[in-house]
Design an enzyme around this catalytic site. Structure first.
Site, PDB file in Angstrom:
ATOM      1  N   ASP A 312       0.867  -1.172   0.000  1.00  0.00           N
ATOM      2  CA  ASP A 312       0.000   0.000   0.000  1.00  0.00           C
ATOM      3  C   ASP A 312       0.914   1.235   0.000  1.00  0.00           C
ATOM      4  O   ASP A 312       2.149   1.138   0.013  1.00  0.00           O
ATOM      5  CB  ASP A 312      -0.968  -0.031   1.190  1.00  0.00           C
ATOM      6  CG  ASP A 312      -2.199   0.840   0.938  1.00  0.00           C
ATOM      7  OD1 ASP A 312      -2.147   1.726   0.053  1.00  0.00           O
ATOM      8  OD2 ASP A 312      -3.210   0.678   1.637  1.00  0.00           O
TER       9      ASP A 312
HETATM   10  C1  BGC Z   1      -5.104   3.127   0.362  1.00  0.00           C
HETATM   11  C2  BGC Z   1      -5.423   2.051  -0.658  1.00  0.00           C
HETATM   12  C3  BGC Z   1      -5.360   2.634  -2.059  1.00  0.00           C
HETATM   13  C4  BGC Z   1      -3.997   3.257  -2.273  1.00  0.00           C
HETATM   14  C5  BGC Z   1      -3.801   3.833  -3.662  1.00  0.00           C
HETATM   15  C6  BGC Z   1      -3.853   3.892   0.014  1.00  0.00           C
HETATM   16  O1  BGC Z   1      -3.682   5.001   0.831  1.00  0.00           O
HETATM   17  O2  BGC Z   1      -4.971   2.528   1.631  1.00  0.00           O
HETATM   18  O3  BGC Z   1      -6.685   1.484  -0.398  1.00  0.00           O
HETATM   19  O4  BGC Z   1      -5.629   1.646  -3.004  1.00  0.00           O
HETATM   20  O5  BGC Z   1      -3.819   4.303  -1.336  1.00  0.00           O
HETATM   21  O6  BGC Z   1      -4.549   4.962  -3.847  1.00  0.00           O
END
Ligand code: BGC
Length: 744
Positions: A312
């Site tokens: 993530d």
């Molecule tokens: C979130 C994810 C998301 C990613 C990309 C992160 O901050 O936890 O769910 O897919 O960002 O945007």
């Protein structure tokens, strides 16, 4: 080399065109990826730097002019950065927008610019572009915006989840993107968690079934021009932080982890999901990004997942700055890659590839380890048909935001509304005079929630033209409605002369850490408004628009309660249709709605959760039960019969029940089958949902439904961490119908 590779690419393109594998086959081919000679030959042609580039994902901010997070408007490609990213660092994946949505034309321009660089690079490997298209392709202007996952779960309609997935995939492809960071398969058992609304609710079966259906929509049976790769998130144990706050520590014993958090991921992997994103948090003291037991032993060896694992946002760096398990970024990279990460969502620095190269040079990460990940990444690119692809034109996707797509989103929004109380007040008649009040009375952003045109979903200037909040919609429809933006004090004088008051309370959009709260109660001004509404002599309809069940005192005098959650762009139209009886509500709660801020248990709690201070058994006292929801129709249940009352462990039980619509109004009923294991070695839940079916029943019609439950469906995870169904007595409950059976 360049020439040689071009020949290879052309050969591949022919192969892709005639023999693109189906998704399920693609999953299998992932398992047999060592045999994919094309991927192998591309891999063999890459330098270490190029391999590392494939494992690197940057955000679009890193390609446009201006600093990350505050790109210069209008966002334009920065050739110097493109050169660094693609020619020097060989980056293989880009994500998201640089802060807000774009037109389709602008998206396709970005992709064309990127492709120019990758096409002229030595390796010619295309970029895998990923995005959070979590309720429609939210970062493309004017796309079709569906209900958020929690609202979709209120529909209990798996076919609708598939349709939403398919339309989202189409519009994502129309934006030139083939990878969707969706669905969220975390289970929402703590209403404080700010990402509650991004889930399918609190029940394992409902989450698993909705999850598999939306993935089916995203990926199709076969990856064609209308499909995208799904990305399951966030693996594993994200939703249950002790504090209820985002990305804070969770303590989840392995038995519970396997029984409540894992099954939905396992089902989605078996259904062919191509990629997985890792939980940013720590579980039992170990950040999941360095947990080899979870990332390799469980995910790869036990579940057999051979697709792509992405971190993530910035999570390798956070191992240093937040989690404190690594002293340096370089150590953190070593730990996470060796634990099982394939691709780092870096996403805002150029250091990751440089440091990873140093680690390889120093022998701290082997080239074989890189090969394992790069092969998986190339395989996903291959399965998505990226090699030899062309950036589409706007004309290639004529159904983007078509009337048919919008009609489906409206239908989904209608199905997502849950009517929880109706004391003879709804439906209203269209000639009644209404007062509408409350902070969400006229707020389209509140209906859409986070991840809508921007990350936090709070920029009204980017809203879909022609879409309204509830007040605006009612006005459009010619309803005699007055908006009251004041507080509790003025409500009763404003309500004078009105036939009904519609009070729209709840939350403003948020996601992740900005959505953390200090109390589950609604803010004081809203609690006051609800109290004041309860004192009116005029009928009151309370509509709650929110991402998680915020608590409030519900006066008996409030005549109707509709839970709208986050129904999306078409929410106001859907709400109006229910208010005026043009749509018969059919939503059911996919979670338990707590009555008090500090007292919460899920529907499948244990018997000890029932014990009250006076030693009664009434301590479980939510405001509204899991599965609850009213209709304008009336249903009666009868004739529950079981194929047998004595079964053995490998038997299946067939249940039949008759559901009658005893009203004149056609409607949809969600029939829920609960089973209770009366005595077990792991304390049994008071009940567990074991099957459900949503069925349309005409006024005056009876339907007989059949459910089949395997005895293995009744298993729990035992002390040795194995799934086990124990012999003994079980009760079945379908609405007011009950029966029992024995497993011998
Ligand atoms: C979130 C994810 C998301 C990613 C990309 C992160 O901050 O936890 O769910 O897919 O960002 O945007």
């Amino acid at each position: 080399m360049k020439l040689k590779f071009s020949v290879l690419a052309i050969a591949c393109f022919t192969f892709v065109a005639c023999e693109q594998p189906t998704t399920k086959e693609a999953a299998k081919s992932n398992k047999a990826q060592g045999e994919n000679s094309f991927v192998d030959s591309v891999l063999a042609s890459l330098s270490v730097e190029e391999k590392i580039g494939q494992m690197t994902q940057l955000t679009l901010d890193m390609l446009v002019v201006g600093p990350a997070y505050v790109a210069e408007e209008p966002h334009t490609i920065d050739p110097a950065r493109m050169d660094t990213v693609f020619n020097q660092l060989h980056v293989g994946s880009i994500l998201n927008c640089a802060g807000h949505s774009y037109s389709r034309e602008k998206w396709l321009d970005f992709h064309r610019s990127i492709k120019q660089y990758t096409d002229s690079s030595r390796s010619e490997i295309p970029v895998l572009y990923g995005i959070d298209a979590i309720h429609g392709v939210t970062y493309t202007d004017e796309s079709t915006l569906f209900p958020q996952q929690i609202a979709l779960a209120c529909s209990w309609d798996t076919a609708m989840a598939k349709r939403m997935g398919a339309i989202t995939a189409y519009e994502t492809r129309a934006s030139g993107i083939r990878w969707n960071f969706s669905p969220v398969l975390d289970i929402a058992r703590d209403p404080r968690w700010p990402r509650f609304w991004e889930t399918f609710g609190e029940d394992v079966l409902l989450v698993s079934e909705m999850g598999e259906s939306i993935i089916d929509g995203y990926q199709g049976d076969e990856i064609g021009d209308d499909h995208v790769a799904a990305c399951l998130k966030h693996f594993l144990g994200y939703s249950q932080a002790l504090s209820g706050k985002d990305r804070t520590q969770a303590w989840i014993p392995e038995r519970q982890l396997r029984e409540y958090f894992l099954p939905q991921f396992e089902q989605a992997i078996d259904a062919g999901a191509m990629t997985i994103m890792i939980n940013s948090g720590e579980m039992n003291g170990i950040p999941v990004h360095v947990n080899k037991t979870i990332l390799t032993d469980l995910l790869r060896t036990e579940l057999g997942f051979e697709g792509l694992v992405v971190t993530d946002w910035e999570d390798i760096k956070y191992l240093v700055s937040r989690h404190k398990v690594a002293a340096t970024y370089k150590d953190a990279i070593e730990m996470s890659i060796n634990a099982g990460i394939d691709m780092s969502m870096v996403p805002v620095d150029y250091d990751f590839p440089v440091l990873l190269k140093e680690l390889v040079d120093e022998g701290r990460i082997s080239e074989d380890r890189l090969d394992l990940s790069v092969r998986r990444i190339l395989q996903v690119k291959y399965d998505l048909g990226l090699f030899g692809h062309e950036v589409p034109t706007v004309e290639d996707y004529p159904d983007f935001a078509s009337d048919a797509h919008k009609a489906t989103a409206l239908e989904a929004a209608k199905e997502s509304l849950v009517l929880l109380r109706n004391e003879d007040v709804l439906p209203l008649s269209r000639n009644q005079k209404l007062l509408i009040a409350g902070p969400n009375a006229d707020d389209l952003n509140a209906l859409n929630g986070g991840w809508t045109r921007t990350w936090q979903g709070d920029d009204a200037s980017l809203n879909t033209p022609g879409k309204f909040g509830v007040f605006g919609q009612l006005q459009q429809e010619g309803v005699a409605v007055e908006l009251w933006a004041g507080n509790a004090n003025g409500l009763s004088s404003k309500a004078k002369g009105k036939d009904a008051v519609v009070l729209v309370v709840g939350e403003k959009p948020y996601t992740e850490t900005p959505g953390d709260i200090e109390s589950l109660d609604l803010p004081k001004d809203q609690l006051d408004l609800i109290e004041a509404a309860g004192e009116l002599n005029t009928p009151v309809i309370l509509i709650v628009v929110e991402g998680r069940p915020r608590t409030f005192n519900l006066p008996d005098q409030v005549d109707a309660v509709m839970l709208a959650m986050l129904p999306g762009d078409f929410g106001a139209e859907a709400i109006s249709a229910v208010l005026f009886g043009e749509h018969n509500p059919s939503g059911r709660l996919p979670f338990t709605y707590p009555r008090y801020a500090s007292s919460h248990a899920t529907y499948d709690h244990k018997h000890t959760d029932l014990i009250s201070p006076t030693f009664g058994t009434d301590a479980f006292n939510p405001l509204f039960q899991f599965g609850a929801g009213l209709s304008y129709s009336e249903y009666e249940y009868s004739n529950l019969t079981l194929s047998s009352d004595t079964l053995s462990l490998d038997d299946e039980l067939e249940l039949k029940v008759t559901v009658s619509n005893v009203s004149e109004i056609s409607g949809k009923e969600t029939v829920q089958v609960y089973v209770t294991d009366l005595v077990a070695t792991i304390t049994p839940s008071v009940k567990r949902l074991r099957a459900f079916q949503k069925v349309e029943i005409e006024g005056g019609e009876n339907v007989e439904l059949t459910f089949t439950i395997s005895m293995s469906d009744l298993a729990f995870v035992n002390e040795s961490l194995d799934w086990e169904t124990e012999p003994g007595e079980f009760n079945v409950q379908i609405n007011n119908q009950t029966a029992s059976f024995w497993i011998k």
